[in-house]
Write an enzyme that holds these catalytic residues in place. Sequence first.
Site, PDB file in Angstrom:
ATOM      1  N   SER A 107       4.752   3.559   7.466  1.00 16.13           N
ATOM      2  CA  SER A 107       4.598   2.199   6.976  1.00 16.13           C
ATOM      3  C   SER A 107       5.864   1.768   6.250  1.00 16.13           C
ATOM      4  O   SER A 107       6.397   2.491   5.401  1.00 16.13           O
ATOM      5  CB  SER A 107       3.405   2.120   6.024  1.00 16.13           C
TER       6      SER A 107
ATOM      7  N   ASP B   9       0.199  -8.208   2.350  1.00  9.80           N
ATOM      8  CA  ASP B   9       0.283  -6.906   1.711  1.00  9.80           C
ATOM      9  C   ASP B   9       1.741  -6.465   1.644  1.00  9.80           C
ATOM     10  O   ASP B   9       2.152  -5.481   2.268  1.00  9.80           O
ATOM     11  CB  ASP B   9      -0.571  -5.902   2.503  1.00  9.80           C
TER      12      ASP B   9
ATOM     13  N   HIS C 298       0.804  -1.217   0.000  1.00 11.36           N
ATOM     14  CA  HIS C 298       0.000   0.000   0.000  1.00 11.36           C
ATOM     15  C   HIS C 298       0.841   1.272   0.000  1.00 11.36           C
ATOM     16  O   HIS C 298       0.290   2.369  -0.036  1.00 11.36           O
ATOM     17  CB  HIS C 298      -0.937   0.002   1.212  1.00 11.36           C
TER      18      HIS C 298
END
Length: 1244
Positions: free
Chosen positions: A218, A166, A144
């Site tokens: 992230s 992910d 992402h």
Amino acid sequence: MNSVFYNPFGRGAYAQPPIAWRPRRRAAPAPRPSGLTTQIQQLTRAVRALVLDNATRRQRPAPRTRPRKPKTQKPKPKKQNQKPPQQQKKGKNQPQQPKKPKPGKRQRTALKFEADRTFVGKNEDGKIMGYAVAMEGKVIKPLHVKGTIDHPALAKLKFTKSSSYDMEFAKLPTEMKSDAFGYTTEHPEVFYNWHHGAVQFSGGRFTIPTGVGGPGDSGRPILDNSGKVVAIVLGGANEVPGTALSVVTWNKKGAAIKTTHEDTVEWSRAITAMCILQNVTFPCDRPPTCYNRNPDLTLTMLETNVNHPSYDVLLDAALRCPTRRHVRSTPTDDFTLTAPYLGLCHRCKTMEPCYSPIKIEKVWDDADDGVLRIQVSAQLGYNRAGTAASARLRFMGGGVPPEIQEGAIADFKVFTSKPCLHLSHKGYFVIVKCPPGDSITTSLKVHGSDQTCTIPMRVGYKFVGREKYTLPPMHGTQIPCLTYERTREKSAGYVTMHRPGQQSITMLMEESGGEVYVQPTSGRNVTYECKCGDFKTGTVTARTKIDGCTERKQCIAISADHVKWVFNSPDLIRHTDHTAQGKLHIPFPLQQAQCTVPLAHLPGVKHAYRSMSLTLHAEHPTLLTTRHLGENPQPTAEWIVGSVTRNFSITIQGFEYTWGNQKPVRVYAQESAPGNPHGWPHEIVRHYYHLYPFYTVTVLSGMGLAICAGLVISILCCCKARRDCLTPYQLAPNATVPFLVTLCCCFQRTSADEFTDTMGYLWQHSQTMFWIQLVIPLAAVITLVRCCSCCLPFLLVASPPNKADAYEHTITVPNAPLNSYKALVERPGYAPLNLEVMVMNTQIIPSVKREYITCRYHTVVPSPQIKCCGTVECPKGEKADYTCKVFTGVYPFLWGGAQCFCDSENSQLSDKYVELSTDCATDHAEAVRVHTASVKSQLRITYGNSTAQVDVFVNGVTPARSKDMKLIAGPLSTTFSPFDNKVIIYHGKVYNYDFPEFGAGTPGAFGDVQASSTTGSDLLANTAIHLQRPEARNIHVPYTQAPSGFEFWKNNSGQPLSDTAPFGCKVNVNPLRADKCAVGSLPISVDIPDAAFTRVSEPLPSLLKCTVTSCTYSTDYGGVLVLTYESDRAGQCAVHSHSSTAVLRDPSVYVEQKGETTLKFSTRSLQADFEVSMCGTRTTCHAQCQPPTEHVMNRPQKSTPDFSSAISKTSWNWITALMGGISSIAAIAAIVLVIALVFTAQHR
């Protein structure tokens, strides 16, 4: 601080007023609060505030304190020699320049390690979106995190998406591999380091005690003190205290594992989305207006962006009106934008249709625990002003004009056959748990009277699992189920809203003295329409006279203020702008949960020979399913109530039964049978008849026919030979018969005509010839029997023993999960090496393609469009299964809500379409097409003292490695897959089902609603919607429609594949696969490293003898053998059975120079003759095994019998003796016939 107290640390005491002197009284000593006490109290309060502040979710910056002014002191007298003034030093109370906090030790450690190994990911505008980590020869970053890595060598890398989580990764350039991170699989519960400081690992979760971190972090690594990566951050969720992290870690095998919190938010810095209002774009999270400031413009803004991906962000921002001045916050949510309404209920309190304030719009009953979600026309949890109030509700009153009224939640009830339990509510929605009934009724007490609305709907007890219980038990077992989430914040989808249409209000018109006036209520805009000769219309805010009109019925007045949404109900007229719609979240989503279900009483089990009897006791209907574990599963399913007994046959391949919610039980038949395979013929026949009835009858019949045929042929041959030999002499008178013919044919040379005469003549004249005549047949029989005994080993067919080649290391293992196979690798010059292979699991994994998903559909019935004095046309519909129809002449002159001035030219446009149910994301089925399957096995291989567990594809090509060992398996001897070409996956269960193709659905059957995903826009539906003409008495949209094909399939789906698959396969999903299928055999080639072999240094037995002390076949290590040996020295010796007939339990034993050792073995053979080796020296064991006393066991057999060992030696001896005698007689008769033919041919 009170001024009467003296503070020695502060300024001096206040000056006392001048008074006359008097003697000082001696006062009682009072407690004197000193300045030290005051400071201690202040310090205590500061510590308490600090502790409470650290317990908050996020640390707030300390408030900026004003510098304290220096206290004024009395001027001191100046001295003569005063020094020049010096610069005043800064005191404690003087303000200081704020310093930048110095990073802590953990933060400095993380920053040092991150310097050259963590890279920034930026978007096109140069904003940081997240991070990528160089680790173990790869560049890894969350999927992402969009954008490009800010590094010249890494910017153009091609990333590969992870199949599980992910994450995505790319190969790290060679010149950068030396600077990459290493990772660790050890996660002790300690503190770790990351960019912002310390991270705590406890209870299997990573948390940040200080709460730092957020969007943009992230991809950052979490490191231990040695600089190895423990985890990679994906996101976080706020907790009290601190923040819970969503991370990716690694297990012992190096496989990635994702650990996440249920409220986790991805920490990539999102790109700002732009919304539009009146051709002007703006960030969706910062709209130009909000609902409290301009309700009309806010609703227009939401309706314009209703299909925008960031609609939820815009809706949340529109409900908040940020201001610089801090004001008291009021509870505001999305239902503040809405209002209650009156809906047409088909059965009210009077059993007649009426407009009800609590009309039931829709009922959902998808939960497995019997909870219902109901949508009504009132709004629960809000007061009259629209402010959230959990104990209140608001509804539309029935006055003229209708006004919003308020009531208590306690006055709202839901009934079936009895009152329902109210669980939670929000807006139009409420969740309740109801007793069984044939209808649902909502009731609201208004001014002392009850307003009710009833709809027909059958409500019954729902159950989950394999037992039909009425009430959930207090104790039992937990199984997955579907329940409605009871928190109000989560969303189950959207409900369509719109602004209400024009509703005529009679009270707004006034007739006085032959004149007509429009009388708006205070603060409202009113639009009027009049037909007084000419058509007149306008909007007014004060009392206004309508010129030219003399009667009130010539006009209608409509409220022009539409600052609230209402549900898009078919009972309401559509707004003038027929396309503008909004949407709000439906609370209480359907979610996966764990439900407590009862456990049925364990059945009484009674075993017999190859059969089993179950005594079952069921207090409520309980499901019993069975299947055989062989090629033909023969599945059964039966709902049982009360006490019953069921009998089942069991095979050696196995039998599985599942009783209620108990775990499946597998049993295997043992080859137990009456009789004695080593006894007399009748005992042998009895034993084999129970084991192999068909083959036993066949063999006995064949032997009987052979005996009869042998006797008949022998008699015929002897008769033929005698007649041919005697015929020439009988035709010649006074011919002399040779002595040999007389002897062989028992013929009297003179006058003897009978056999008795001939034998009597021989007895009287030559007794020697008499005994020779009798001994000749017996000698022939004995000779033939001895010949058959010598040829017996060549007549028997025995299977060759399985043995490992010392150089190729190739074996063939039965594909039976959890069944070990043992071999002995003999390499010249090295000690024999034991090799054991156990198939832990075999997976059949097909390649699949999802055709579509299907679920229950939701029929959307928009508010009808009514055109007075004209007609309308159906628009082009883009929705699934869109149906539109126009009906003319539907409503009479000035009728009810329509209020049209025409009599027959009025028209209504009715339309409908279908969309996926709001709970489709949780409750749906997948239609999957299955293609070629691959086979994957998990093997545990033990050689010597080393054990390795590997996963290998069984294709004969792909190798698998474990340290220095290399292994190639396959291909499987049998091509098998339990899956058909088309399967359906529903809630983790798989069904073989021939579903319709995409786009070819039929109404009322599986596939009537088809979509590529639950969020896709390619919905196809065929539900047979037929719109009907509305009646003139009220506004509505009647229609008919086929029932849900998905619900029909769920009720008639049959047994899942996990209950019907052959060979004991366990079918699982994610990915679709069949586990533990016991089918075929598995060729394996193992390259054992040279380090596993040792030079010959073991004892060398010179004498080895095997004695079987006891043997019971078809049991788990039911045989005992004793090896007697003599060795040159003591040591450890490997023992191994070189035949598949028997399997030894122990791979090695310790031997002395002379002695014996006892070993246990398992066999399925009556006559087990197998070869055993100890330290390279071999001997043969002979075992005559007895049948087991138990008929059933819970594990499969460990060995396989061959032909020679399946029949006992005693049986072979009886067969040989019987068939040998008949064969000898037949052979002698044939020889006699040949001699006779030769003899007679010479005399012709």
